[in-house]
Write an enzyme that holds these catalytic residues in place. Structure first.
Site, PDB file in Angstrom:
ATOM      1  N   ARG A   1       0.820  -1.217   0.000  1.00 33.75           N
ATOM      2  CA  ARG A   1       0.000   0.000   0.000  1.00 33.75           C
ATOM      3  C   ARG A   1       0.850   1.262   0.000  1.00 33.75           C
ATOM      4  O   ARG A   1       0.449   2.283  -0.556  1.00 33.75           O
ATOM      5  CB  ARG A   1      -0.937  -0.015   1.202  1.00 33.75           C
ATOM      6  CG  ARG A   1      -1.969  -1.135   1.156  1.00 33.75           C
ATOM      7  CD  ARG A   1      -2.822  -1.161   2.412  1.00 33.75           C
ATOM      8  NE  ARG A   1      -3.633   0.043   2.538  1.00 33.75           N
ATOM      9  CZ  ARG A   1      -4.359   0.354   3.609  1.00 33.75           C
ATOM     10  NH1 ARG A   1      -4.342  -0.460   4.660  1.00 33.75           N
ATOM     11  NH2 ARG A   1      -5.069   1.462   3.644  1.00 33.75           N
TER      12      ARG A   1
ATOM     13  N   TYR B   1      -9.033  13.851  -6.602  1.00 35.53           N
ATOM     14  CA  TYR B   1      -9.499  15.089  -5.972  1.00 35.53           C
ATOM     15  C   TYR B   1      -8.699  15.338  -4.696  1.00 35.53           C
ATOM     16  O   TYR B   1      -8.305  14.402  -3.997  1.00 35.53           O
ATOM     17  CB  TYR B   1     -10.999  15.033  -5.661  1.00 35.53           C
ATOM     18  CG  TYR B   1     -11.434  13.921  -4.740  1.00 35.53           C
ATOM     19  CD1 TYR B   1     -11.531  14.119  -3.362  1.00 35.53           C
ATOM     20  CD2 TYR B   1     -11.781  12.668  -5.249  1.00 35.53           C
ATOM     21  CE1 TYR B   1     -11.953  13.101  -2.520  1.00 35.53           C
ATOM     22  CE2 TYR B   1     -12.193  11.637  -4.412  1.00 35.53           C
ATOM     23  CZ  TYR B   1     -12.280  11.858  -3.054  1.00 35.53           C
ATOM     24  OH  TYR B   1     -12.692  10.847  -2.221  1.00 35.53           O
ATOM     25  N   PRO B   2      -8.444  16.608  -4.379  1.00 41.89           N
ATOM     26  CA  PRO B   2      -7.805  16.960  -3.111  1.00 41.89           C
ATOM     27  C   PRO B   2      -8.863  17.248  -2.055  1.00 41.89           C
ATOM     28  O   PRO B   2     -10.013  17.563  -2.392  1.00 41.89           O
ATOM     29  CB  PRO B   2      -7.022  18.220  -3.464  1.00 41.89           C
ATOM     30  CG  PRO B   2      -7.882  18.890  -4.498  1.00 41.89           C
ATOM     31  CD  PRO B   2      -8.550  17.773  -5.274  1.00 41.89           C
TER      32      PRO B   2
ATOM     33  N   ASP C   1      -9.584  18.507   2.394  1.00 39.59           N
ATOM     34  CA  ASP C   1      -9.170  18.961   3.721  1.00 39.59           C
ATOM     35  C   ASP C   1     -10.131  18.404   4.758  1.00 39.59           C
ATOM     36  O   ASP C   1     -11.257  18.002   4.435  1.00 39.59           O
ATOM     37  CB  ASP C   1      -9.240  20.492   3.833  1.00 39.59           C
ATOM     38  CG  ASP C   1      -8.101  21.200   3.128  1.00 39.59           C
ATOM     39  OD1 ASP C   1      -7.037  20.587   2.944  1.00 39.59           O
ATOM     40  OD2 ASP C   1      -8.286  22.377   2.764  1.00 39.59           O
TER      41      ASP C   1
END
Length: 254
Positions: free
Chosen positions: A136, A150-151, A153
């Site tokens: 992994r 995609y980023p 937070d």
């Protein structure tokens, strides 16, 4: 350590290969100005770079993949994994100095490192010697038909501040969150990369699948989980189709 410090203990991470997601838009107008022979020389040069980078994968020292991006955010994405940030930068420079790069416009990029956290618990012994953990942390990127990146937070506002939760609360939430992902085992391969201190968001999520609808199903189902519904903040989504080396001439044909 004070009681408050114990309560707000930071998650410990295992870190693997460094990652670069490089999104480019083709300058098709300039590309069309070249002769067919000139375009073929450039394609051959880029193919040579891909083969050179592929040698590292055969030696177990990294991985890379190429996808054609759907929509106007970019035309293609090059994803690179390498053991060091220096090697990542070297590959970035190699591409930037190539002839093909002269006919591309940078659209977006993301710098991060493959990450596993201790929210899901840890076994005995050195985790870096565990074959499952190593697979992994140092993955070979799959030849899946589709990709989604995609980023994201974790929210830090008012009562919805992820970083003010105790370790126990965060661990319980992430355990529930992870169970949803496990339900897509065999359908979606997920690579989480940490980017705190490296880029504008805290994590990058890269999903691979042979069924593009699985991205929609997975992300939608996770929206109802508290980790996403209450604490998740998301950036732009990029989705694309695999671009094999043999498909490059057709992709760049004008």
């Amino acid at each position: 350590m004070s009681e408050q410090q114990k309560t707000n203990e930071a998650a410990q991470t295992l870190d693997g290969w460094y990652a670069l997601h490089d999104f480019r838009t083709m300058d098709w107008s300039a590309w069309k100005m070249l002769s067919s022979d000139e375009r073929q020389i450039i394609i051959s040069e880029f193919t040579g770079l891909l083969e050179k980078w592929g040698a590292a994968q055969k030696e177990g020292n990294g991985s890379h993949t190429l996808y054609s991006i759907v929509g106007q955010k970019a035309d293609f994405m090059l994803m690179i994994l390498r053991p060091t940030m220096e090697e990542l930068n070297q590959i970035e420079l190699e591409f930037n100095k190539s002839k093909l790069a002269e006919y591309t416009i940078p659209a977006y990029s993301y710098v991060s490192v493959v990450e596993l956290s201790n929210y899901m618990g840890s076994g005995d012994g050195d985790p870096y010697e565990n074959p499952q953990v190593r697979a992994r942390l140092y993955p070979e990127l799959p030849d899946a038909k589709y990709v989604c990146f995609y980023p994201m937070d974790k929210r830090r506002s008012g009562d919805d501040n992820w970083y003010m939760l105790s370790m126990e609360e965060r661990r319980n939430l992430m355990r529930s969150h992870g169970m949803i992902g496990r339900g897509y085992a065999g359908k979606v391969k997920q690579i989480i990369t940490g980017s705190i201190g490296f880029d504008d968001y805290e994590w990058g999520v890269t999903l691979f699948s042979d069924d593009v609808l699985q991205f929609k199903k997975l992300v939608y189902e996770m929206r109802f989980d508290e980790v996403s519904a209450r604490y998740g903040e998301f950036g732009s989504f990029f989705v694309g189709n695999r671009l094999a080396k043999e498909q490059l001439p057709a992709f760049l044909h004008v």
